[in-house]
Write an enzyme that holds these catalytic residues in place. Structure first.
Site, PDB file in Angstrom:
ATOM      1  N   ASP A  65       1.382   2.808  -5.716  1.00 34.07           N
ATOM      2  CA  ASP A  65       1.226   4.253  -5.685  1.00 34.07           C
ATOM      3  C   ASP A  65       0.547   4.754  -6.954  1.00 34.07           C
ATOM      4  O   ASP A  65       1.066   4.597  -8.058  1.00 34.07           O
ATOM      5  CB  ASP A  65       2.620   4.876  -5.548  1.00 34.07           C
ATOM      6  CG  ASP A  65       2.541   6.365  -5.311  1.00 34.07           C
ATOM      7  OD1 ASP A  65       1.979   6.750  -4.270  1.00 34.07           O
ATOM      8  OD2 ASP A  65       3.001   7.125  -6.162  1.00 34.07           O
ATOM      9  N   THR A  98      -3.434  10.237  -4.019  1.00 33.95           N
ATOM     10  CA  THR A  98      -3.489  10.289  -5.483  1.00 33.95           C
ATOM     11  C   THR A  98      -4.540   9.333  -6.048  1.00 33.95           C
ATOM     12  O   THR A  98      -5.307   9.709  -6.928  1.00 33.95           O
ATOM     13  CB  THR A  98      -2.120   9.936  -6.094  1.00 33.95           C
ATOM     14  OG1 THR A  98      -1.647   8.743  -5.498  1.00 33.95           O
ATOM     15  CG2 THR A  98      -1.128  11.040  -5.844  1.00 33.95           C
ATOM     16  N   THR A  99      -4.562   8.115  -5.520  1.00 39.34           N
ATOM     17  CA  THR A  99      -5.528   7.141  -6.034  1.00 39.34           C
ATOM     18  C   THR A  99      -6.946   7.636  -5.787  1.00 39.34           C
ATOM     19  O   THR A  99      -7.802   7.580  -6.667  1.00 39.34           O
ATOM     20  CB  THR A  99      -5.319   5.775  -5.340  1.00 39.34           C
ATOM     21  OG1 THR A  99      -3.932   5.488  -5.336  1.00 39.34           O
ATOM     22  CG2 THR A  99      -6.065   4.678  -6.042  1.00 39.34           C
ATOM     23  N   ASP A 396       4.969   9.552   0.928  1.00 42.11           N
ATOM     24  CA  ASP A 396       3.537   9.730   1.213  1.00 42.11           C
ATOM     25  C   ASP A 396       3.351  10.157   2.660  1.00 42.11           C
ATOM     26  O   ASP A 396       2.556  11.035   2.967  1.00 42.11           O
ATOM     27  CB  ASP A 396       2.767   8.416   0.976  1.00 42.11           C
ATOM     28  CG  ASP A 396       2.487   8.202  -0.509  1.00 42.11           C
ATOM     29  OD1 ASP A 396       2.939   9.025  -1.317  1.00 42.11           O
ATOM     30  OD2 ASP A 396       1.816   7.208  -0.847  1.00 42.11           O
TER      31      ASP A 396
HETATM   32  P1  ADP Z   1      -4.145   7.145  -1.947  1.00 42.46           P
HETATM   33  O1  ADP Z   1      -3.218   7.115  -3.103  1.00 42.46           O
HETATM   34  O2  ADP Z   1      -5.460   7.747  -2.311  1.00 42.46           O
HETATM   35  O3  ADP Z   1      -3.559   7.723  -0.711  1.00 42.46           O
HETATM   36  P2  ADP Z   1      -3.995   4.619  -0.575  1.00 42.46           P
HETATM   37  O4  ADP Z   1      -3.729   3.325  -1.263  1.00 42.46           O
HETATM   38  O5  ADP Z   1      -2.927   5.204   0.253  1.00 42.46           O
HETATM   39  O6  ADP Z   1      -4.485   5.617  -1.670  1.00 42.46           O
HETATM   40  O7  ADP Z   1      -5.291   4.393   0.318  1.00 42.46           O
HETATM   41  C1  ADP Z   1      -5.855   5.414   1.073  1.00 42.46           C
HETATM   42  C2  ADP Z   1      -7.174   4.984   1.618  1.00 42.46           C
HETATM   43  O8  ADP Z   1      -7.048   3.864   2.471  1.00 42.46           O
HETATM   44  C3  ADP Z   1      -7.794   6.089   2.460  1.00 42.46           C
HETATM   45  O9  ADP Z   1      -9.158   6.217   2.156  1.00 42.46           O
HETATM   46  C4  ADP Z   1      -7.581   5.595   3.879  1.00 42.46           C
HETATM   47  O10 ADP Z   1      -8.552   6.086   4.784  1.00 42.46           O
HETATM   48  C5  ADP Z   1      -7.688   4.120   3.720  1.00 42.46           C
HETATM   49  N1  ADP Z   1      -7.001   3.391   4.792  1.00 42.46           N
HETATM   50  C6  ADP Z   1      -5.689   3.416   5.081  1.00 42.46           C
HETATM   51  N2  ADP Z   1      -5.426   2.626   6.155  1.00 42.46           N
HETATM   52  C7  ADP Z   1      -6.601   2.106   6.546  1.00 42.46           C
HETATM   53  C8  ADP Z   1      -6.987   1.196   7.578  1.00 42.46           C
HETATM   54  N3  ADP Z   1      -6.101   0.697   8.433  1.00 42.46           N
HETATM   55  N4  ADP Z   1      -8.284   0.869   7.662  1.00 42.46           N
HETATM   56  C9  ADP Z   1      -9.163   1.382   6.792  1.00 42.46           C
HETATM   57  N5  ADP Z   1      -8.864   2.214   5.791  1.00 42.46           N
HETATM   58  C10 ADP Z   1      -7.605   2.575   5.662  1.00 42.46           C
HETATM   59 MG    MG Z   2      -2.021   7.062   0.488  1.00 42.27          MG
END
Ligand code: ADP
Ligand code: MG
Length: 550
Positions: A65, A98-99, A396
């Site tokens: 996270d 957040t990321t 989240d």
């Molecule tokens: P954040 O802290 O920004 O939410 P995450 O580690 O949760 O970061 O990653 C979010 C990113 O991963 C988003 O751009 C989302 O579209 C992408 N994502 C999540 N699941 C999938 C998936 N199954 N296939 C492709 N991209 C994905």
């Molecule tokens: Mg996320």
């Protein structure tokens, strides 16, 4: 200025202060911000990696996270602190993304650095970025689609994608938790003037290590992490009548040292009898309401406990204020601040009150409430670390699902939205022309960091992936094409069900832009802390935590 002062340094800052000016200040801030963004970059998406953070006292957090990592990193540099702020704001406002927000901001700054090197003034860059961010938000609206609380399946997909990168077990656990989160959020969502509002305070998360993630439950009501005070009180009460009291069932000990002289055993007896009678009276007042369950925010004297038990009333003491409020909402009871004005009208209802032992600790479950406007998600998993990461994943997902409901709009994920926005920004840049055009193009490039990173996490060649995404997005039907991180292919994200709330993306872009703008405006950094400003930079401040340059 007098002649003899010429050439002499005039000190306007205290000794020991340090100062970084002009391009150096900008360069330092950009390097630091980019280093922070890079440090968390590898965690993006479901194929992202985890980080293990060890605090100075040896506590370990394993997480994916962004907000948590940045918080635990304890960054020093002021620019790094601003990056941490972005993550916190994002977390507070929308609960996810957040990321993404920090990465975009770091890259906006890096691209701005390149433009500064080409002698483009910071104010021109800021102007271009301002135009670009407004255009991006507008385009986001255009490519989004509607969602309502009835679209349960769609909301479950959003929940599951939001949990995506957290390690909460297998795919089936994720689906299971997604269903649970959607139930919880739709339960508490309120409709006001055609819009939905989700009060996160109404969703309580309790966690306990032991068991399996699939043992996580949604309680329609409230879970109180306390026990029923007396062994002789009933532990299971069906159709309970509940009173909530914010007053002690104790004899107040006098504050000042009052002395009572007791000269005979009779007097002693009378004195104790008096105390006992007062406590008994208190219990009578509760019994009179017809209630058989008491939640007390203050203490309950042992004698009172005994009388309560005799009356068949189950009692819980020292309940947290926040829990009392949740109990009030869920059961319809109102909190009495004095026993004297307690009456039947204040009594609330539920389906069942039950004390259960969870991993050896007693907890009281208040379930089946009529006004189940507040709910509790009780998270279980094998170890402390997994439970904590499970909690973050659930948070989240709650954030994402409520953002989707409140804003009513979703976009496709997997980098598809970012690529589409960047395509539109390239086109927009040519319309604007001038030097701002370069800044708008830089903004478009910065957004590509999301699909680029997702592609890398899937083991794809990032440059090839971007090129092929760009060409797919030129076609009319290509708007939803993104990175399928599991197969390392370019796919239609709508078909795969990779959906995200538009609000999360919007907030990420806006706060990334605001922070970049703020840092670009600074051309003078003065530190009066008596030690030189930490210089930072990739591999410097962050101790090489990042995924390297790309
Ligand atoms: P954040 O802290 O920004 O939410 P995450 O580690 O949760 O970061 O990653 C979010 C990113 O991963 C988003 O751009 C989302 O579209 C992408 N994502 C999540 N699941 C999938 C998936 N199954 N296939 C492709 N991209 C994905
Ligand atoms: Mg996320």
């Amino acid at each position: 200025m007098s002649k003899n002062l010429e050439g002499q340094q005039v000190l306007i800052l205290p000794e020991g202060s340090s100062r970084i000016l002009g391009r150096d200040a900008q360069r330092t801030n950009i390097a630091v911000a980019y280093a922070v963004a890079n440090a968390i970059r590898t965690t993006l998406g479901p194929r992202g990696m985890d980080k293990m953070l060890v605090s100075d006292i040896g506590d370990i957090v394993i997480t994916n996270d962004g907000a948590t990592i940045l918080e635990e990193m304890n960054v020093e540099h002021p620019a790094a602190k601003i990056m941490v702020e972005i993550a916190k704001t994002q977390d507070k406002e929308v609960g996810d993304g957040t990321t993404t927000a920090v990465m975009i901001s770091g890259n906006l700054l890096k691209k701005a650095g390149d433009l500064l090197d080409q002698n483009i003034h910071a104010s021109t860059i800021i102007k271009g970025y301002t135009l670009a961010s407004a255009k991006a938000v507008e385009s986001l609206e255009e490519i989004s689609s509607r969602v309502s609380p009835k679209d349960i399946e769609l909301l479950e997909k959003i929940a599951s994608i939001a949990m995506g990168s957290k390690s909460v077990g297998s795919g089936s656990s994720k689906d299971f938790l997604a269903k649970l989160v959607v139930k919880a959020v739709t339960q508490v969502a309120e409709q006001k003037d055609g819009k939905y509002l989700v009060d996160h305070d109404l969703i309580k998360i309790e966690k306990k290590a032991g068991g399996d993630i699939q043992d996580t439950t949604l309680i329609h009501g409230v879970l109180v992490d306390k026990e029923i005070v007396h062994p002789q009180m009933p532990k299971t009460i069906s159709a309970p009548k509940i009173v909530l009291v914010d007053a002690a069932l104790e004899i107040e000990k006098t504050e000042i040292d009052a002395k009572i002289e007791i000269t005979s055993p009779e007097q002693m007896q009378a004195f104790l009898g008096q105390e006992e009678k007062m406590l008994k009276d208190m219990v009578e007042k509760i019994a009179k309401t017809g209630a058989n369950v008491l939640f007390c925010q203050k203490g309950i004297d042992e004698v009172a406990q005994h009388y309560l038990a005799k009356k068949g009333i189950s009692a819980v003491r020292r309940v947290k204020k926040s829990d009392m409020e949740k109990l009030a909402r869920a059961t319809g009871a109102s909190i009495a601040t004095s026993l004297d004005d307690l009456d039947e009208k204040q009594v609330g209802k539920a389906g069942k009150v039950e004390e259960k032992k969870i991993s050896g600790e007693a907890m009281v479950f208040v379930e089946g409430c009529e006004h189940a406007t507040s709910v509790t998600i009780f998270v279980r998993a094998s170890t402390e670390h997994v439970v904590s990461e499970g909690e973050r994943a659930i948070k989240d997902a709650i954030g994402a699902v409520s953002s989707a409901l409140e804003d009513g709009r979703v976009v496709t994920g997997g980098g598809s939205a970012e690529i589409e926005l960047s395509k539109r920004l390239y086109e927009y840049a040519t319309q604007i022309g001038g030097r701002e055009q370069l800044a708008i193009t830089a903004f478009a490039e910065a957004l590509e960091i999301v699909p680029r990173t997702l592609a890398e996490s899937a083991g794809m060649d990032a440059i090839d992936a971007i090129v092929s995404l760009r060409s797919k997005h030129k076609e009319k039907s290509g708007t939803n094409m993104g990175i399928d991180v599991y197969t390392a292919k370019i796919e239609d994200m709508q078909k795969l069900g990779v959906l995200e709330p538009a609000k999360v993306k919007k907030q990420a872009i806006q706060s990334a832009y605001e922070a970049a703008k703020m840092l670009l405006r600074i051309d003078d950094m003065i530190s009066s802390r008596g030690k030189p400003m930490p210089r930072g930079g990739p591999g410097g401040d962050m101790g090489g935590m990042g995924g390297g340059d790309y």
